[in-house]
Design a protein around this motif. Structure first.
Motif, PDB file in Angstrom:
ATOM      1  N   HIS A   6     -17.861  26.039  24.458  1.00  0.00           N
ATOM      2  CA  HIS A   6     -18.479  26.155  25.709  1.00  0.00           C
ATOM      3  C   HIS A   6     -17.256  25.393  26.796  1.00  0.00           C
ATOM      4  CE1 HIS A   6     -19.801  22.213  24.231  1.00  0.00           C
ATOM      5  NE2 HIS A   6     -19.634  22.058  25.584  1.00  0.00           N
TER       6      HIS A   6
ATOM      7  N   GLU B 285     -14.591  16.737  31.623  1.00  0.00           N
ATOM      8  CA  GLU B 285     -15.748  15.421  31.459  1.00  0.00           C
ATOM      9  C   GLU B 285     -14.805  14.455  31.214  1.00  0.00           C
ATOM     10  OE1 GLU B 285     -18.736  17.057  28.455  1.00  0.00           O
ATOM     11  OE2 GLU B 285     -19.674  17.101  30.463  1.00  0.00           O
TER      12      GLU B 285
ATOM     13  N   THR C 239     -22.734  15.184  25.263  1.00  0.00           N
ATOM     14  CA  THR C 239     -22.586  15.235  27.010  1.00  0.00           C
ATOM     15  C   THR C 239     -23.804  15.739  27.449  1.00  0.00           C
ATOM     16  OG1 THR C 239     -21.406  16.849  27.592  1.00  0.00           O
ATOM     17  CG2 THR C 239     -20.081  14.879  26.897  1.00  0.00           C
TER      18      THR C 239
ATOM     19  N   HIS D 284     -16.764  23.071  30.635  1.00  0.00           N
ATOM     20  CA  HIS D 284     -17.248  22.573  31.747  1.00  0.00           C
ATOM     21  C   HIS D 284     -16.020  22.695  32.901  1.00  0.00           C
ATOM     22  CE1 HIS D 284     -19.998  20.184  29.282  1.00  0.00           C
ATOM     23  NE2 HIS D 284     -18.994  20.270  28.396  1.00  0.00           N
TER      24      HIS D 284
ATOM     25  N   HIS E 191     -14.813  22.889  24.876  1.00  0.00           N
ATOM     26  CA  HIS E 191     -15.387  22.082  23.880  1.00  0.00           C
ATOM     27  C   HIS E 191     -15.594  22.971  22.719  1.00  0.00           C
ATOM     28  CE1 HIS E 191     -16.666  18.729  26.655  1.00  0.00           C
ATOM     29  NE2 HIS E 191     -15.568  18.333  26.094  1.00  0.00           N
TER      30      HIS E 191
HETATM   31 ZN   LIG Z   1     -19.216  20.127  26.305  1.00  0.00          ZN
END
Ligand SMILES: [Zn+2]
Ligand SMILES: NS(=O)(=O)c1c(F)c(F)c(S(=O)(=O)CCO)c(N[C@H]2CCc3ccccc32)c1F
Length: 263
Positions: free
Chosen positions: A94, A106, A200, A96, A119
């Protein structure tokens, strides 16, 4: 698949910054990687990944990010080496990202923010039989973090970008086949930082060996703009919210050491 995280989604916070500090959690993620304070560890081995595009199953919008899920019932997508003693199995990847190209990642490197971060989530298949078990254990998960920068178009990513309009709303899922996650890795995966931290997103468990790549990948401005066309909200909701800024704020290092595989 074992790693489909429907049950976990119910714990998700709409605003997603989640609890700032988890009760009793002092090894949280993400963090700022202060390069000068990292420690070179010559014992760190090269990472060994082996991914099988045939095990790619679906892409879906879970109201926080969009994720591509793999069949993790067999040992077809493995990660080992690097800081890892055991063999880990890919369950999903996925991203961010931010509302502008100025922020979105992140992790940060010397406080530098990237427009997005990928990630790849793996679980320890040597010690556990299900992702759900591994999520709760200290050595349960290994997540590879890769920074995205805006530049030339990423040919491998385009197949994924083309699928996003079909999962605009939360809880939409479409079949997604033959995608090789290896095409998203930077050319150099021998140079990385590694530290022990947490998920996270809820359940924020401190079960992650983070492996953050030094080399970023490049995607085009237009490709990243399609990420921002996704929505946090489901089709039924009357107010639609753009899926942007789906990152957690950096957490205190709390005395942890970030090791580097390179000098
Ligand atoms: Zn992530
Ligand atoms: N940044 S991160 O790598 O910590 C991370 C995420 F940021 C994130 F959004 C997700 S999720 O699956 O989209 C949402 C679940 O909380 C996961 N999914 C993990 C967390 C919990 C769980 C349960 C089953 C399958 C996957 C996951 C995740 F590991």
């Amino acid at each position: 698949t074992a790693c489909s995280s429907k049950y976990v989604l119910s714990q998700m916070h709409p605003m997603w910054q989640g609890p700032l500090v988890v009760p009793g959690g002092d090894h949280q993620s993400p963090i700022d990687i202060a390069v000068r304070k990292t420690v070179f560890d010559s014992e760190l081995k090269p990472l060994v990944t082996s991914y099988d595009p045939e095990t790619c199953q679906q892409i879906w919008n879970n109201g926080y990010s969009f994720l591509v899920e793999y069949d993790d019932t067999t040992n077809k997508n493995t990660l080992k080496g690097g800081p890892l003693r055991d063999e880990f199995r890919l369950c999903q990847f996925h991203f961010h990202w931010g509302e502008t190209n100025d922020w979105g990642s992140e992790h940060t490197v010397d406080r530098r923010l990237f427009p997005a971060e990928l990630h790849l989530v793996h679980w320890n298949s040597d010690r556990y039989s299900l992702f759900e078990e591994a999520v709760m254990e200290k050595n349960g998960l290994a997540v590879i973090g890769i920074f995205l920068k805006v530049g030339k178009r990423h040919e491998g990513l385009q197949k994924l970008v083309d699928a996003l309009p079909s999962i605009r709303h939360k809880d939409s899922v479409v079949e997604f086949r033959r995608f090789d996650p290896g095409c998203l890795l930077p050319s150099n995966i021998d140079d990385y930082w590694t530290y022990h931290g947490s998920l996270t997103t809820p359940p924020l468990t401190e079960s992650v060996t983070w492996i953050v790549m030094k080399q970023h990948i490049e995607v085009s401005h237009d490709q990243l703009a399609v990420f921002r066309s996704l929505l946090f909200t489901s089709a039924e909701e009357d107010v639609q919210k753009s899926m942007v800024n789906n990152f957690r704020v950096q957490q205190p290092l709390q005395g942890r050491t970030v090791r580097s595989s390179f000098t």
